[in-house]
Structure formats: C-alpha cells, structure tokens
Design a protein around this motif. Structure first.
Motif, PDB file in Angstrom:
ATOM      1  N   THR A   1     -18.020   7.638  -3.690  1.00 21.01           N
ATOM      2  CA  THR A   1     -18.098   6.885  -4.928  1.00 21.01           C
ATOM      3  C   THR A   1     -18.734   5.520  -4.669  1.00 21.01           C
ATOM      4  O   THR A   1     -18.687   5.000  -3.554  1.00 21.01           O
ATOM      5  CB  THR A   1     -16.695   6.685  -5.538  1.00 21.01           C
ATOM      6  N   ALA A   2     -19.308   4.962  -5.722  1.00 20.97           N
ATOM      7  CA  ALA A   2     -19.829   3.602  -5.648  1.00 20.97           C
ATOM      8  C   ALA A   2     -18.823   2.608  -6.220  1.00 20.97           C
ATOM      9  O   ALA A   2     -19.101   1.407  -6.297  1.00 20.97           O
ATOM     10  CB  ALA A   2     -21.161   3.501  -6.401  1.00 20.97           C
ATOM     11  N   ASP A   3     -17.651   3.121  -6.606  1.00 20.50           N
ATOM     12  CA  ASP A   3     -16.594   2.280  -7.173  1.00 20.50           C
ATOM     13  C   ASP A   3     -15.749   1.725  -6.025  1.00 20.50           C
ATOM     14  O   ASP A   3     -14.745   2.321  -5.624  1.00 20.50           O
ATOM     15  CB  ASP A   3     -15.747   3.110  -8.140  1.00 20.50           C
ATOM     16  N   PHE A   4     -16.134   0.574  -5.507  1.00 23.88           N
ATOM     17  CA  PHE A   4     -15.427  -0.015  -4.368  1.00 23.88           C
ATOM     18  C   PHE A   4     -14.033  -0.500  -4.742  1.00 23.88           C
ATOM     19  O   PHE A   4     -13.143  -0.565  -3.902  1.00 23.88           O
ATOM     20  CB  PHE A   4     -16.239  -1.175  -3.785  1.00 23.88           C
ATOM     21  N   TYR A   5     -13.838  -0.862  -6.006  1.00 23.14           N
ATOM     22  CA  TYR A   5     -12.512  -1.321  -6.440  1.00 23.14           C
ATOM     23  C   TYR A   5     -11.486  -0.187  -6.286  1.00 23.14           C
ATOM     24  O   TYR A   5     -10.386  -0.399  -5.774  1.00 23.14           O
ATOM     25  CB  TYR A   5     -12.567  -1.773  -7.902  1.00 23.14           C
ATOM     26  N   THR A   6     -11.883   1.019  -6.685  1.00 22.76           N
ATOM     27  CA  THR A   6     -10.995   2.172  -6.536  1.00 22.76           C
ATOM     28  C   THR A   6     -10.751   2.482  -5.064  1.00 22.76           C
ATOM     29  O   THR A   6      -9.637   2.823  -4.656  1.00 22.76           O
ATOM     30  CB  THR A   6     -11.602   3.395  -7.240  1.00 22.76           C
ATOM     31  N   ALA A   7     -11.805   2.367  -4.251  1.00 18.14           N
ATOM     32  CA  ALA A   7     -11.668   2.629  -2.821  1.00 18.14           C
ATOM     33  C   ALA A   7     -10.630   1.699  -2.191  1.00 18.14           C
ATOM     34  O   ALA A   7      -9.808   2.121  -1.375  1.00 18.14           O
ATOM     35  CB  ALA A   7     -13.015   2.461  -2.137  1.00 18.14           C
ATOM     36  N   LYS A   8     -10.647   0.432  -2.580  1.00 22.17           N
ATOM     37  CA  LYS A   8      -9.675  -0.523  -2.036  1.00 22.17           C
ATOM     38  C   LYS A   8      -8.254  -0.180  -2.478  1.00 22.17           C
ATOM     39  O   LYS A   8      -7.291  -0.353  -1.732  1.00 22.17           O
ATOM     40  CB  LYS A   8     -10.034  -1.939  -2.481  1.00 22.17           C
ATOM     41  N   MET A   9      -8.117   0.305  -3.705  1.00 24.40           N
ATOM     42  CA  MET A   9      -6.790   0.699  -4.185  1.00 24.40           C
ATOM     43  C   MET A   9      -6.215   1.822  -3.337  1.00 24.40           C
ATOM     44  O   MET A   9      -5.032   1.827  -2.987  1.00 24.40           O
ATOM     45  CB  MET A   9      -6.883   1.141  -5.654  1.00 24.40           C
ATOM     46  N   TYR A  10      -7.056   2.779  -2.977  1.00 26.94           N
ATOM     47  CA  TYR A  10      -6.593   3.880  -2.133  1.00 26.94           C
ATOM     48  C   TYR A  10      -6.188   3.376  -0.753  1.00 26.94           C
ATOM     49  O   TYR A  10      -5.219   3.857  -0.163  1.00 26.94           O
ATOM     50  CB  TYR A  10      -7.687   4.938  -2.005  1.00 26.94           C
ATOM     51  N   LEU A  11      -6.933   2.417  -0.222  1.00 21.83           N
ATOM     52  CA  LEU A  11      -6.602   1.875   1.096  1.00 21.83           C
ATOM     53  C   LEU A  11      -5.212   1.256   1.107  1.00 21.83           C
ATOM     54  O   LEU A  11      -4.450   1.402   2.066  1.00 21.83           O
ATOM     55  CB  LEU A  11      -7.638   0.822   1.520  1.00 21.83           C
ATOM     56  N   ASN A  12      -4.877   0.551   0.054  1.00 19.45           N
ATOM     57  CA  ASN A  12      -3.592  -0.146   0.003  1.00 19.45           C
ATOM     58  C   ASN A  12      -2.402   0.814  -0.072  1.00 19.45           C
ATOM     59  O   ASN A  12      -1.267   0.420   0.182  1.00 19.45           O
ATOM     60  CB  ASN A  12      -3.558  -1.094  -1.201  1.00 19.45           C
ATOM     61  N   GLU A  13      -2.655   2.057  -0.447  1.00 25.84           N
ATOM     62  CA  GLU A  13      -1.566   3.025  -0.612  1.00 25.84           C
ATOM     63  C   GLU A  13      -1.381   3.937   0.599  1.00 25.84           C
ATOM     64  O   GLU A  13      -0.505   4.797   0.602  1.00 25.84           O
ATOM     65  CB  GLU A  13      -1.836   3.882  -1.858  1.00 25.84           C
ATOM     66  N   LEU A  14      -2.196   3.757   1.635  1.00 21.92           N
ATOM     67  CA  LEU A  14      -2.143   4.676   2.777  1.00 21.92           C
ATOM     68  C   LEU A  14      -0.864   4.491   3.591  1.00 21.92           C
ATOM     69  O   LEU A  14      -0.455   3.368   3.880  1.00 21.92           O
ATOM     70  CB  LEU A  14      -3.363   4.466   3.675  1.00 21.92           C
ATOM     71  N   ASN A  15      -0.258   5.621   3.975  1.00 22.89           N
ATOM     72  CA  ASN A  15       0.922   5.598   4.846  1.00 22.89           C
ATOM     73  C   ASN A  15       1.106   6.985   5.451  1.00 22.89           C
ATOM     74  O   ASN A  15       0.588   7.990   4.928  1.00 22.89           O
ATOM     75  CB  ASN A  15       2.177   5.169   4.063  1.00 22.89           C
ATOM     76  N   PRO A  16       1.844   7.094   6.561  1.00 19.19           N
ATOM     77  CA  PRO A  16       2.011   8.391   7.243  1.00 19.19           C
ATOM     78  C   PRO A  16       2.676   9.466   6.388  1.00 19.19           C
ATOM     79  O   PRO A  16       2.509  10.657   6.659  1.00 19.19           O
ATOM     80  CB  PRO A  16       2.878   8.032   8.452  1.00 19.19           C
ATOM     81  N   GLN A  17       3.436   9.081   5.361  1.00 18.97           N
ATOM     82  CA  GLN A  17       4.121  10.067   4.544  1.00 18.97           C
ATOM     83  C   GLN A  17       3.150  10.925   3.716  1.00 18.97           C
ATOM     84  O   GLN A  17       3.540  11.963   3.161  1.00 18.97           O
ATOM     85  CB  GLN A  17       5.109   9.381   3.582  1.00 18.97           C
ATOM     86  N   GLN A  18       1.880  10.513   3.649  1.00 19.89           N
ATOM     87  CA  GLN A  18       0.910  11.282   2.870  1.00 19.89           C
ATOM     88  C   GLN A  18       0.477  12.565   3.572  1.00 19.89           C
ATOM     89  O   GLN A  18      -0.114  13.440   2.960  1.00 19.89           O
ATOM     90  CB  GLN A  18      -0.320  10.411   2.568  1.00 19.89           C
ATOM     91  N   ILE A  19       0.756  12.660   4.870  1.00 20.92           N
ATOM     92  CA  ILE A  19       0.439  13.873   5.627  1.00 20.92           C
ATOM     93  C   ILE A  19       1.738  14.442   6.188  1.00 20.92           C
ATOM     94  O   ILE A  19       2.430  13.785   6.975  1.00 20.92           O
ATOM     95  CB  ILE A  19      -0.541  13.580   6.788  1.00 20.92           C
ATOM     96  N   THR A  20       2.068  15.655   5.769  1.00 19.81           N
ATOM     97  CA  THR A  20       3.329  16.270   6.202  1.00 19.81           C
ATOM     98  C   THR A  20       3.307  16.614   7.681  1.00 19.81           C
ATOM     99  O   THR A  20       4.266  16.347   8.416  1.00 19.81           O
ATOM    100  CB  THR A  20       3.612  17.539   5.381  1.00 19.81           C
ATOM    101  N   TYR A  21       2.213  17.207   8.116  1.00 27.87           N
ATOM    102  CA  TYR A  21       2.107  17.672   9.505  1.00 27.87           C
ATOM    103  C   TYR A  21       1.575  16.538  10.371  1.00 27.87           C
ATOM    104  O   TYR A  21       0.420  16.128  10.236  1.00 27.87           O
ATOM    105  CB  TYR A  21       1.184  18.890   9.566  1.00 27.87           C
TER     106      TYR A  21
END
Length: 347
Positions: free
Chosen positions: A151-171
C-alpha cells in the motif's frame, strides 16, 4: 457526484410526514369543534382576522426548515473526484519478527528497551523516508502471516506497526525462510518494478534455509536487507525458562543475519547503530525508481452551509408570517370568484 458524510441522519426526514399528518389532524379537529357552534361561513364572519391559508404556509416553511436542518446534519458533499496520479518509487515488503525472543532487551541490560519496541521505532522512521514507495508487512514467528498487503498508505502501515506483538502468531519459533518467501509473494507481478525485503529480526532461526530463501529472492530480482536486533552477548528473556527451570538467554545471531543479507544482495545493519537508518535508506536509494499509477479521491466540497442558510431563511420567514390575515391581502380571494350579485351588493 453528491454524497453524505453521515447518511444515517437522513432517516430523520421521516419526521416530516409525521408532523404534516399531525398538523392535518389538528386542523380537522379544529374545524369539527367550530361546526358545533354553527355553520362555518357564519362563524367565519365572526372571526374576520382569522386566515385560512397562513397556517398551511407556516407549517410548509417549518417542514422546509426541518428538512434543510436534517440534510445539514448529514453533511452533504459535492464535487468528489477520482484522480489517477503517476508516482515513481519501489516496492518494500517488511518481514517483522514477532517471536517471543523479540520481547527481550535490545541491549546487554535486562531492563533495556525491548527489541520489539526498538524495531517499531526504526521502521516508523524508515517509512517516513520512503516517500512515493509502496510498503507491505509480513509478520512471522514459527510461521509467517501477511499482515498488510502492499500500500501507499503509510499512515495505515504505522498503525499496524504499533499493534505488533507475539500473541499475533500462535505457533512460536523463528521461520525466517518462510517469512522471506511470503514477502516475495506479496509483491506485484510487474517485472519492471524494483523490489526489496527488509528483514528485521534477532536471527535466532529455528527452521533453517533462511540463506537459501534470500538467495532465491535475489535470483528473482529482489534485494534482501537485514536489521539485527539484540546483542551477541545475549540477555535474559523475561518470563521464560527452560524445561529444567533455568532462565532463557537469547542472543543476536549476527553471523546468520549477515549471511542472509549477502545472499540477498543487500546489507546487514545492527539496529543499535546510530547510522543504521541512514545506511539502510542509502541502500534502498540505489534501487531505480519505477513509475506506477495510484488512484486517489479528492473530498467533495462541504455543502452544509448552503442548507444551514436555507433553514435560517425559512425560519425567519416563518417568524414574520402571523396566523391572522395579512392586511394588504384581505381584499384578495385566491380560490373563489365573486358573483355579479355579490359585487352589486357591495356597491
């Protein structure tokens, strides 16, 4: 093109027929009460200032004002246009390690800034430098996951970065090869578009084949750059112990990180280095920019001031119209014709 910012408020327009019906019911009730006292034409002569028409005019003005107010609240907009712009840039897929080891300190001190937080900070600053490029996001631990397509929407990309954590991957684990391959599949099929994968990890690869995956990316014209997080000396992983009960020590595998970057025709930088961001930006700038089209939409001009003015105008007119007959209109009958006998009687 005409649309509304809050179209749900347009349902309030249903109040208009309700009020009109209520008005007609009240007028009918009034006429019924007057008929109790005698014939309507006789009673009308006893109320010479009572107007038959101004109540209808006033309710019409009130309903027009209400309609204008409802439309104003719904925020009408007009003139929105679809625009296609040509930009020049590259495609960048970020492969972000969210394994549990990224919760460890990025320094030798156990209470230092976590690798995850430092990675977020680095990538936010990097995205600010990408300008007209497109960016996507793959997260991985024991398995990869496409988190954000290109995407060219960098604002959305930054929002996703702020939400990253190990719980997003089960394995859990660290499948770097799988992440590189998923990132490769996330690029557009355009052959003339220059592409790069930015792998951000502590390089504790549990699955193997990461170097082979980077080599495959290079063969497909994709550059692989690596940002390493952590220290070679290692640090404690808070909250984790081995089956024997001893604390877990997690280290940055700089040798593997450097081998991946070399196989991918990219560079390796240590995330703790003050020049890491500049080195990576310079490396990406070496890639030739390619032209691509982006579709954008210009917001329509707000039209609510027009409807606010109309509502105000209708209310002002309503205020100056009284329920009794207007003096200069008393001699005019709009709906009946006087007979010759009546005219003669007036003489």
């Amino acid at each position: 093109m005409f649309d509304f910012a809050y179209p749900q408020y347009l349902y309030l327009l249903a109040l208009i027929p309700f009020f009109v019906l209520l008005y007609m019911t009240m007028r009918a009730s009034r006429r019924a009460k007057l008929r109790r006292f005698g014939r309507p034409e006789v009673i009308a002569s006893l109320m010479p200032d009572s107007s038959r028409y101004t109540p209808a005019i006033k309710i019409t003005l009130a309903m027009l004002a209400l309609a204008a107010l409802v439309i104003m609240v719904a925020r009408p907009r007009a003139g929105a246009k679809e625009q296609t712009e040509t930009s020049a840039g590259i495609e960048v897929m970020i492969a972000f390690d969210v394994s549990n080891s990224m919760l460890a300190s990025s320094t030798d001190k156990p209470d230092g800034v976590s690798r995850l937080d430092r990675a977020r900070l680095l990538l936010e600053k990097l995205i600010d430098r990408l300008n007209n490029d497109k960016v996507g996001l793959v997260i991985f631990a024991g398995e990869p996951k496409m988190q954000l397509p290109l995407t060219a929407d960098f604002y959305t990309a930054k929002m996703y970065l702020n939400e990253l954590n190990p719980q997003q991957i089960t394995y859990q684990g660290t499948d770097i090869a799988g992440a590189i391959k998923m990132a490769m599949n996330g690029f557009s099929p355009a052959e003339d578009m220059h592409k790069a994968i930015i792998l951000i990890t502590d390089a504790e690869d549990h699955e193997g084949a990461a170097v082979d995956a980077a080599r495959l990316a290079r063969e497909n014209g994709i550059q692989v750059d690596v940002i390493g997080l952590g220290t070679a000396g290692g640090t404690l992983l808070p909250g984790f112990t081995t089956p024997e009960g001893t604390p877990v020590i997690t280290k940055l595998n700089e040798q593997l990180a450097d081998e991946i970057a070399s196989a991918g025709d990219g560079i390796y930088v240590n995330g703790a280095s003050h020049s890491a961001l500049s080195e990576l930006s310079s490396q990406l700038d070496k890639l030739q920019k390619s032209e691509f089209n982006t579709v954008s939409y210009t917001a329509g001009a707000e039209q609510f001031p027009t409807f606010a003015f109309l509502a105000f105008l209708f209310l002002i007119i309503d205020i100056f119209i009284v329920n009794r007959k207007i003096s200069w209109l008393k001699g005019i009958n709009f709906f009946t014709k006087e007979t010759a006998a009546k005219k003669e009687a007036k003489k």
